[in-house]
Design an enzyme around this catalytic site. Structure first.
Site, PDB file in Angstrom:
ATOM      1  N   GLY A 248       0.812  -1.223   0.000  1.00  0.00           N
ATOM      2  CA  GLY A 248       0.000   0.000   0.000  1.00  0.00           C
ATOM      3  C   GLY A 248       0.841   1.267   0.000  1.00  0.00           C
ATOM      4  O   GLY A 248       2.022   1.254  -0.364  1.00  0.00           O
ATOM      5  N   GLU A 285      -2.134  -5.362  -0.824  1.00  0.00           N
ATOM      6  CA  GLU A 285      -1.452  -5.917   0.366  1.00  0.00           C
ATOM      7  C   GLU A 285      -0.825  -4.802   1.190  1.00  0.00           C
ATOM      8  O   GLU A 285       0.399  -4.739   1.335  1.00  0.00           O
ATOM      9  CB  GLU A 285      -0.332  -6.868  -0.085  1.00  0.00           C
ATOM     10  CG  GLU A 285      -0.735  -7.948  -1.046  1.00  0.00           C
ATOM     11  CD  GLU A 285       0.475  -8.547  -1.785  1.00  0.00           C
ATOM     12  OE1 GLU A 285       1.633  -8.170  -1.513  1.00  0.00           O
ATOM     13  OE2 GLU A 285       0.236  -9.402  -2.660  1.00  0.00           O
ATOM     14  N   ARG A 324      14.756   1.138  12.040  1.00  0.00           N
ATOM     15  CA  ARG A 324      14.664   1.795  10.733  1.00  0.00           C
ATOM     16  C   ARG A 324      15.710   2.898  10.526  1.00  0.00           C
ATOM     17  O   ARG A 324      16.292   2.979   9.449  1.00  0.00           O
ATOM     18  CB  ARG A 324      13.251   2.328  10.495  1.00  0.00           C
ATOM     19  CG  ARG A 324      12.186   1.228  10.495  1.00  0.00           C
ATOM     20  CD  ARG A 324      10.804   1.734  10.153  1.00  0.00           C
ATOM     21  NE  ARG A 324      10.747   2.286   8.824  1.00  0.00           N
ATOM     22  CZ  ARG A 324      10.751   3.577   8.535  1.00  0.00           C
ATOM     23  NH1 ARG A 324      10.789   4.473   9.512  1.00  0.00           N
ATOM     24  NH2 ARG A 324      10.718   3.991   7.302  1.00  0.00           N
ATOM     25  N   CYS A 354      25.966  -0.455  21.668  1.00  0.00           N
ATOM     26  CA  CYS A 354      27.368  -0.127  21.387  1.00  0.00           C
ATOM     27  C   CYS A 354      27.647  -0.116  19.888  1.00  0.00           C
ATOM     28  O   CYS A 354      28.387  -0.957  19.366  1.00  0.00           O
ATOM     29  CB  CYS A 354      28.271  -1.136  22.089  1.00  0.00           C
ATOM     30  SG  CYS A 354      27.926  -1.159  23.834  1.00  0.00           S
TER      31      CYS A 354
HETATM   32  N1  PLP Z   1       3.579  -7.111  -0.210  1.00  0.00           N
HETATM   33  C1  PLP Z   1       4.850  -7.510  -0.354  1.00  0.00           C
HETATM   34  C2  PLP Z   1       5.151  -8.666  -1.237  1.00  0.00           C
HETATM   35  C3  PLP Z   1       5.882  -6.839   0.329  1.00  0.00           C
HETATM   36  O1  PLP Z   1       7.156  -7.257   0.201  1.00  0.00           O
HETATM   37  C4  PLP Z   1       5.559  -5.751   1.168  1.00  0.00           C
HETATM   38  C5  PLP Z   1       6.591  -4.983   1.881  1.00  0.00           C
HETATM   39  O2  PLP Z   1       7.687  -4.774   1.482  1.00  0.00           O
HETATM   40  C6  PLP Z   1       4.211  -5.386   1.289  1.00  0.00           C
HETATM   41  C7  PLP Z   1       3.242  -6.082   0.588  1.00  0.00           C
HETATM   42  C8  PLP Z   1       3.792  -4.264   2.176  1.00  0.00           C
HETATM   43  O3  PLP Z   1       4.204  -3.047   1.728  1.00  0.00           O
HETATM   44  P1  PLP Z   1       3.779  -1.723   2.516  1.00  0.00           P
HETATM   45  O4  PLP Z   1       4.140  -1.931   3.929  1.00  0.00           O
HETATM   46  O5  PLP Z   1       4.561  -0.648   1.852  1.00  0.00           O
HETATM   47  O6  PLP Z   1       2.317  -1.534   2.318  1.00  0.00           O
END
Ligand code: PLP
Length: 427
Positions: A248, A285, A324, A354
């Site tokens: 997304g 996703e 991150r 460390c």
């Molecule tokens: N789908 C796949 C195959 C991914 O590798 C990732 C994250 O890298 C995502 C979905 C989720 O992406 P995001 O967190 O940018 O929505």
């Protein structure tokens, strides 16, 4: 009392007077009760992020599969399972977590370049909805495994659309040269191979171009590339049941202005309609955008250390909790949990680990004293799920806030728990 002062891009957070609240909970109370570092998530913020995706596709057939790598804690999975989501998993561990949180197996898709035979078996046994296959070699193995279980594996092929998502190279996944997906020019051949394999049932097509994408244009390019491929695959006699557009949107970390989810759908659906694909079964996703801005990490200022070139604000959260910044030089806003009226000074906010790479924020203007609490914002995604025990630090607890209620969804990890699977050499 002053009216609440919301923080931009952080729908669940507001100062009431000089105190930061998550929904109706005072964050300093949570820190007092559970200690720091501490992750706090707003259920309301997760559900409102999900609602923006759902609003955007009203009247269409769309399955949202939460990419749980963003945050795979059981209590978070449960929120999305109860809201009707499916799940994008990338390991047998993630699969087991969804099942443990009563997520429906048939709404699980399994992504990843390196699925093992035993992971394939576990997923087939559970009856997942689809494998997102990333190579011809994987197809052969999956067919083999499925045949040995007398089933057919439902499959979509992850294609590499060669689209630049304009994000950090480490989270850019849809360009030539990336390890992910099948190259655009080999896609039809790969589908022909899939259709010929006895243990494979072709279901769909998918892509994922990258993460933290803050523009619509790369998605629209990917839609065009994907639809060209669907036309070519179907012309070769292989029907495609669903089209999955992968991850997304990005989120606001530092004044970033990604489009809203409904705006993204609006533009994607216009393109899909224009090419006659608007009534297909679609999937997305999202991970980061469902949880990222729903979470904060609370941390105590251990020491202030003035220096000749830099002032350091040493906090009790570190790169093992918030990986991150060290991994991708990522930016997280850092704000006080209780504001002070004193003039701010400029600090590098760093953890106790460390490593010089153990920093959380550079050059931050903060009015703080030793013992104060800071909140690291946008910490709901890719923080706890990437957390480690480096320096033998236990993972932090997690609290889910729901209005005026709080739920401990993870307890602080003890040293004894970290050593559970280790043993001394016996003589
Ligand atoms: N789908 C796949 C195959 C991914 O590798 C990732 C994250 O890298 C995502 C979905 C989720 O992406 P995001 O967190 O940018 O929505």
């Amino acid at each position: 009392m002053n009216s609440p002062h919301n923080l931009p891009g952080q729908p669940q957070l507001a100062y009431r007077g000089n105190e930061l609240f998550c929904e109706d909970i005072r964050l300093s109370d949570l820190a007092k009760e559970h200690g720091t570092p501490l992750f706090v998530y707003s259920k309301g913020a997760m559900l409102s992020a999900l609602a923006a995706y759902q609003r955007g596709f009203a009247g269409r057939t769309v399955q949202i599969c939460y990419a749980m790598k963003a945050n795979s804690s059981l209590g978070v999975i449960q929120v999305f399972a109860e809201a009707g989501c499916g799940f994008d998993v990338v390991s047998a561990g993630e699969l087991q977590r969804v099942l443990a949180a009563s997520g429906p197996a048939e709404k699980i898709i399994f992504s990843g370049v390196g699925k093992t035979r035993s992971e394939m078996r576990a997923a087939l046994q559970a009856g997942i909805g689809c494998f997102n296959v990333e190579s011809e070699a994987e197809l052969e193995v999956l067919s083999d495994v499925a045949l040995s279980m007398n089933v057919k594996a439902p499959v979509s092929i992850r294609v590499n659309p060669n689209v630049d998502p304009k994000t950090h190279p480490y989270i850019s996944t849809g360009l030539k040269g990336s390890k992910f997906g099948v190259a655009h020019e080999r896609v039809v051949q790969t589908y022909q191979r899939a259709a010929a394999l006895p243990g494979i049932q072709v279901k769909g097509i998918d892509c994922h171009i990258g993460s933290q994408i803050t523009e619509v244009a790369p998605y629209l390019d990917a839609v065009d590339r994907m639809l060209d491929l669907v036309e070519a695959i179907e012309a070769a006699g292989i029907p495609i049941h669903h089209i999955d557009f992968g991850g997304g949107l990005g989120i606001n970390y530092n004044g970033d202005t990604p489009p809203s989810a409904d705006d993204l759908w609006d533009k994607m659906l216009a393109k899909l309609d224009g090419r006659g694909f608007g009534q297909r079964h679609l999937m997305i996703e999202p991970g980061r955008s469902l949880v990222g801005n729903a979470g904060v990490c609370l941390s105590e200022v251990l020491y202030l250390k003035p220096g000749e070139q830099k002032n350091f604000c040493i906090i009790d959260a570190a790169m093992n909790d918030l990986p991150r910044p060290a991994m991708y030089q990522a930016y997280h806003q850092i704000v006080p949990v209780c504001t002070r009226t004193a003039a701010p000074a400029t600090y590098d906010v760093v953890g106790p680990v460390c490593e010089s790479g153990d920093w959380i924020g550079h050059d931050r203007a903060l009015a703080v004293q030793q013992g104060d609490l800071l909140a690291v914002l946008s910490a709901g995604a890719y923080c706890m799920s990437m957390a480690s025990n480096y320096n033998s630090r236990g993972r932090a607890p997690e609290i889910l806030v729901d209005g005026a209620q709080t739920h401990v969804i993870r307890q602080r990890e003890t040293v004894a728990e970290q050593m559970r699977y280790e043993s001394l050499v016996t003589r």
